[in-house]
Design a protein around this motif. Structure first.
Motif, mmCIF file in Angstrom:
data_model
loop_
_atom_site.group_PDB
_atom_site.id
_atom_site.type_symbol
_atom_site.label_atom_id
_atom_site.label_comp_id
_atom_site.label_asym_id
_atom_site.label_seq_id
_atom_site.Cartn_x
_atom_site.Cartn_y
_atom_site.Cartn_z
ATOM 1 N N ASP A 84 1.338 1.578 7.322
ATOM 2 C CA ASP A 84 2.599 2.315 7.228
ATOM 3 C C ASP A 84 3.462 1.957 8.435
ATOM 4 O O ASP A 84 3.414 2.615 9.485
ATOM 5 C CB ASP A 84 2.322 3.819 7.177
ATOM 6 N N GLN A 122 0.822 -1.220 0.000
ATOM 7 C CA GLN A 122 0.000 0.000 0.000
ATOM 8 C C GLN A 122 0.849 1.260 0.000
ATOM 9 O O GLN A 122 0.402 2.313 -0.449
ATOM 10 C CB GLN A 122 -0.932 0.022 1.210
ATOM 11 N N GLN A 156 -3.234 11.019 9.821
ATOM 12 C CA GLN A 156 -2.839 10.864 8.416
ATOM 13 C C GLN A 156 -1.975 9.627 8.167
ATOM 14 O O GLN A 156 -1.683 9.308 7.018
ATOM 15 C CB GLN A 156 -2.078 12.104 7.943
ATOM 16 N N THR A 157 -1.585 8.923 9.232
ATOM 17 C CA THR A 157 -0.728 7.750 9.069
ATOM 18 C C THR A 157 -1.581 6.497 8.968
ATOM 19 O O THR A 157 -2.363 6.193 9.866
ATOM 20 C CB THR A 157 0.255 7.626 10.246
ATOM 21 N N ARG A 158 -1.435 5.785 7.869
ATOM 22 C CA ARG A 158 -2.232 4.592 7.636
ATOM 23 C C ARG A 158 -1.749 3.424 8.504
ATOM 24 O O ARG A 158 -0.563 3.337 8.832
ATOM 25 C CB ARG A 158 -2.173 4.196 6.161
#
Length: 644
Positions: free
Chosen positions: A609, A48, A604-606
Motif C-alpha cells: 500500500d 493488491q 493494518q497497512t500492507r
C-alpha cells in the motif's frame, strides 16, 4: 443451424441497440468502486489494492475486479472500456443461458422435440429485454453479470454430469460434479456473493427434470455444496446474528418489514419482466414504499397470496409441466439472497439478471399444458414464431430507447424523476448536476421542492444540501437551514447523510457566511446525538463522527475534534480516520496515545500500500518532531459558540 443463425442475429441486434449507450458516463457507485483501479492504471497503486475492491478480502469480489483491470488495461480508463466489456459478458451469458435452457428443455417430454429452437428464442428474448439495460450499461454491475455467467456455467456442467450419471458414466460425472462444478460456483461467489444460489438452482433442476431414485453422487453433491453451507449459515444466524443483521440499524425498515416488502418487490419484478415498460425502468427506485404490515399497503397480502398461489400451482403441475416448475422456482431461488433477510436496499433492476431466465423458462413451460390435440404436429406454427419475432422487435426497440437515455447522466436522472417523483436520490443527483453546471437556481428549486416532502429524511437531506448549494453559490448560507435540518434529525444515520456532510466539508473551506465551521461541527454532532441508540461500529456512524472531527479541527476546536475522532476510530474504520486521530493527539500533546494509534495503523497497512506507507512516514515524522520540541503549550480554544 437455423437456431445458431437466430442467436447470431439476436447478438448482432443486441450489439447495435446497446452501442449508443456505451459512451455514457460512470454513475452512482462506479467511481467509488473504481477508485483504486484508477490509481493502478495511473501507476499510483498496486494490484493488491485493486483486487479486494473497497471491501476486506472476506467480502471481496476479486474475479470481477480482475476483469475490470483487464478492461482498463486493454481499453483505457474510460466508461466505454468497461461498458463494452459488460456487453461482451452479456453476449456470453446469452449463449450460456441458451445451453442451459436447451439441456433443461430436452428433459421436458412435451417440449423436448423443439428444445433447441425454444431455447434459442428464449435466449434471444433475454438478450434483448430492456430490464437488463441498467445491468449492461452500469459499469460496476459486471459483478452481477459475472456471477450470472459462472452460475450458468455451473448449471450447464451439472446438467451434463447428470446425463452422464444416467448413462452410467460415473467417473467423468463425478469429476464434473466435484471438481469443475464447485470451481465454477466459487468463481460465481467471488464475482458477487449472490453466486451462492448456484447449488440451490442445481437442486431446482434436479427436482424438475430427474426422477427417483437419485444417484449417490448427486445426493453427495447436494449434501456437500448445499446442505453444509445452509447449516453453516443457520449456525451463524443463530450464534452471531449481528454478523448478518446489524445493517438494519442503518435503514428505515426492520427485518419483518423487509420480508413483507419483498413480496411486493418480487411481484413488481414479475410484472416488469412480463409486461416491460421501459420509461419506468431505471436506477432510482428508492421510492419503493415499505410494507409495515400485511395490509399496509393492502397489496402486500395480495402479492404474498399471488406468489404462494403460483408456487402451489407449479408444484401441483410439476410432472405435467416440469419446465413451469423449474422456471418459477429458478426465479424465486435466484432472488433468495437479495430478496431475503439481508439488510440491503429494497429494489434494484439488476437483481433480475439471472432470475429472469427462470421466468422465460416458466413461460415456455406453460406450453406443456396445451392439449396435445391443440398443439401443432410439426412444431411451432408460423403465427407463434411471428408473435415471438414481434415481441423481440418490441423489446429491442425499448432497449434502444434505454440505451439512448443512458448516453448522458442528466437524461438518466430526469427520466427517473419523471416516473419516480418521490425518489430522494433522483432529486439530489439532479440538483448536484445543476450545481456542477453552475445552474444554482435550478439546484435550489429542486432541493426546495424536496424540502417540502412528507418524509422527514427527505427534508433533512434537502436542507443539508441547500447549505452546500448556497455556500457554493456565493459563500453564504442561511443559518435557518441548520435549524430545519435538526428538526428532522433521524434515529438512524445512513450513508446519505454522511455523503452530504462530506460534500459540505469539501465546499465550506472557512464556513459559509452566517453558518460557521463550528456551526457545522455542532450540527453534525447533534445529528449523531439523535442517533444515540445506533451502534457506533456502523459505517454511517463512524464516518459521520470523522466528519464532525474534521469540522471541529478546521474550527480549531482540537479537544472536541479529538473526542469525535476517537469515537470514530474502531476496527473497520478507514486509514484516514486513524491518521486524523494521530495528528490530533500530536496537536494535543498526547504522544503515548498517538504512538498507540500509529502502531494500529502500521499493523493494518500492507507493505504494497504505497499511499498508506507514505502517510505512515509523515505521521512518524510528526510524532518525532513533536517529541523533539517537547510538550509545547497549546493555544487556548476560542470561546464556545452556542451553535444552531
Amino acid at each position: 443451424m437455423r437456431v445458431r443463425l437466430l442467436l447470431l442475429a439476436a447478438m448482432l441486434v443486441t450489439v447495435a441497440i446497446y452501442w449508443p449507450g456505451l459512451t455514457g458516463p460512470f454513475v452512482l457507485d462506479d467511481n467509488a468502486t473504481f477508485g483504486a483501479l484508477h490509481g493502478w492504471l495511473a501507476g499510483k497503486a498496486s494490484w493488491q489494492e485493486v483486487v479486494p475492491g473497497n471491501a476486506s478480502w472476506l467480502y471481496a469480489r476479486p474475479v470481477s475486479m480482475l476483469s475490470f483491470m483487464l478492461s482498463g488495461w486493454l481499453g483505457g480508463d474510460t466508461p466505454f472500456a468497461y461498458k463494452f466489456g459488460n456487453l461482451i459478458v452479456h453476449l456470453i451469458c446469452g449463449l450460456l443461458g441458451w445451453q442451459v435452457l436447451r439441456r433443461a428443455l430436452a428433459r421436458d417430454e412435451r417440449l423436448a422435440p423443439h428444445a433447441e429452437l425454444i431455447a434459442g428464442l428464449l435466449a434471444a428474448l433475454w438478450l434483448l429485454h430492456p430490464l437488463h439495460a441498467s445491468t449492461v450499461l452500469y459499469a460496476v454491475q459486471r459483478m452481477a453479470q459475472l456471477s450470472t455467467l459462472f452460475v450458468l456455467a455451473s448449471l450447464w456442467t451439472y446438467l451434463h454430469a447428470r446425463r452422464q450419471l444416467a448413462d452410467g458414466r460415473s467417473r467423468s460425472a463425478i469429476a464434473l460434479l466435484f471438481l469443475l462444478c464447485p470451481l465454477l460456483m466459487l468463481a460465481a461467489l467471488l464475482s458477487k456473493q449472490n453466486g451462492a444460489v448456484a447449488p440451490a438452482l442445481c437442486l431446482v433442476l434436479e427436482l424438475a427434470y430427474f426422477g427417483r431414485p437419485r444417484p449417490k453422487p448427486a445426493l453427495a453433491f447436494f449434501g456437500l455444496f448445499l446442505a453444509l453451507p445452509l447449516l453453516g449459515a443457520a449456525a451463524l444466524l443463530t450464534l452471531a446474528p449481528e454478523r448478518l443483521l446489524d445493517g438494519y440499524a442503518e435503514w428505515d425498515f426492520s427485518l419483518v418489514q423487509r420480508l413483507l416488502t419483498q413480496a411486493r418487490v418480487l411481484a413488481d419484478y414479475l410484472g416488469t419482466l412480463l409486461l416491460p415498460y421501459a420509461p419506468r425502468m431505471g436506477l432510482y427506485t428508492d421510492d419503493f414504499a415499505t410494507s409495515t404490515g400485511l395490509l399496509s399497503p393492502p397489496s402486500t397480502l395480495l402479492c404474498l397470496a399471488l406468489l404462494a398461489a403460483i408456487s402451489l400451482a407449479a408444484i401441483a403441475l410439476r410432472k405435467r409441466a416440469p419446465s413451469l416448475f423449474a422456471g418459477w422456482f429458478f426465479f424465486l431461488v435466484a432472488h433468495s439472497v437479495e430478496s431475503s433477510f439481508l439488510p440491503i436496499e429494497m429494489y434494484y433492476e439488476h437483481r433480475n439478471y439471472l432470475p429472469s431466465i427462470g421466468i422465460l423458462l416458466a413461460v415456455a413451460g406453460l406450453g406443456a399444458l396445451v392439449p396435445r390435440r391443440a398443439a401443432p404436429a410439426q412444431g411451432p406454427n408460423r403465427l407463434a414464431l411471428a408473435a415471438v419475432a414481434g415481441l423481440a422487435a418490441v423489446l429491442a426497440f425499448a432497449t434502444l430507447g434505454r440505451a439512448l437515455v443512458w448516453r448522458h447522466y442528466d437524461t438518466i436522472v430526469m427520466q427517473a424523476l419523471k416516473f419516480h417523483p418521490d425518489s430522494m436520490r433522483a432529486h439530489l443527483d439532479l440538483s448536484t448536476l445543476a450545481l456542477l453546471g453552475g445552474n444554482y437556481d435550478e439546484s435550489e428549486r429542486l432541493l426546495s421542492h424536496l424540502a417540502k416532502s412528507p418524509t422527514p429524511r427527505n427534508r433533512l437531506m434537502a436542507n443539508l444540501n441547500l447549505i452546500t448549494t448556497q455556500c457554493l453559490r456565493n459563500g453564504k448560507a442561511e443559518r435557518a437551514l441548520l435549524q430545519r435540518a435538526l428538526a428532522d434529525a433521524q434515529p438512524q444515520l445512513t450513508i446519505f447523510e454522511s455523503q452530504t456532510l462530506m460534500q459540505m466539508a469539501k465546499i465550506a473551506g472557512k464556513g459559509c457566511g452566517e453558518v460557521s465551521l463550528l456551526d457545522m461541527a455542532q450540527t453534525t454532532e447533534k445529528l449523531l446525538d439523535a442517533a444515540h441508540a445506533q451502534p457506533e461500529h456502523l459505517r454511517s456512524k463512524w464516518v459521520t463522527r470523522a466528519i464532525a472531527a474534521e469540522f471541529y479541527a478546521r474550527a480549531r476546536r482540537w479537544q472536541q475534534a479529538e473526542a469525535q475522532a476517537a469515537l470514530a476510530w474502531r476496527p473497520g474504520a478507514d486509514f484516514a480516520v486513524g491518521e486524523m486521530l494521530v495528528r490530533l493527539y500530536v496537536q494535543n500533546n498526547k504522544l503515548p496515545e498517538a504512538e498507540r494509534t500509529y502502531a494500529s495503523l502500521q499493523a493494518q497497512t500492507r507493505p504494497y500500500d504505497g499511499i498508506g506507507q507514505k502517510y505512515l512516514r509523515e505521521l512518524r515524522k510528526a510524532i518525532d518532531d513533536r517529541r523533539r520540541r517537547g510538550a509545547a503549550p497549546r493555544a487556548p480554544e476560542a470561546a464556545a459558540n452556542p451553535g444552531p
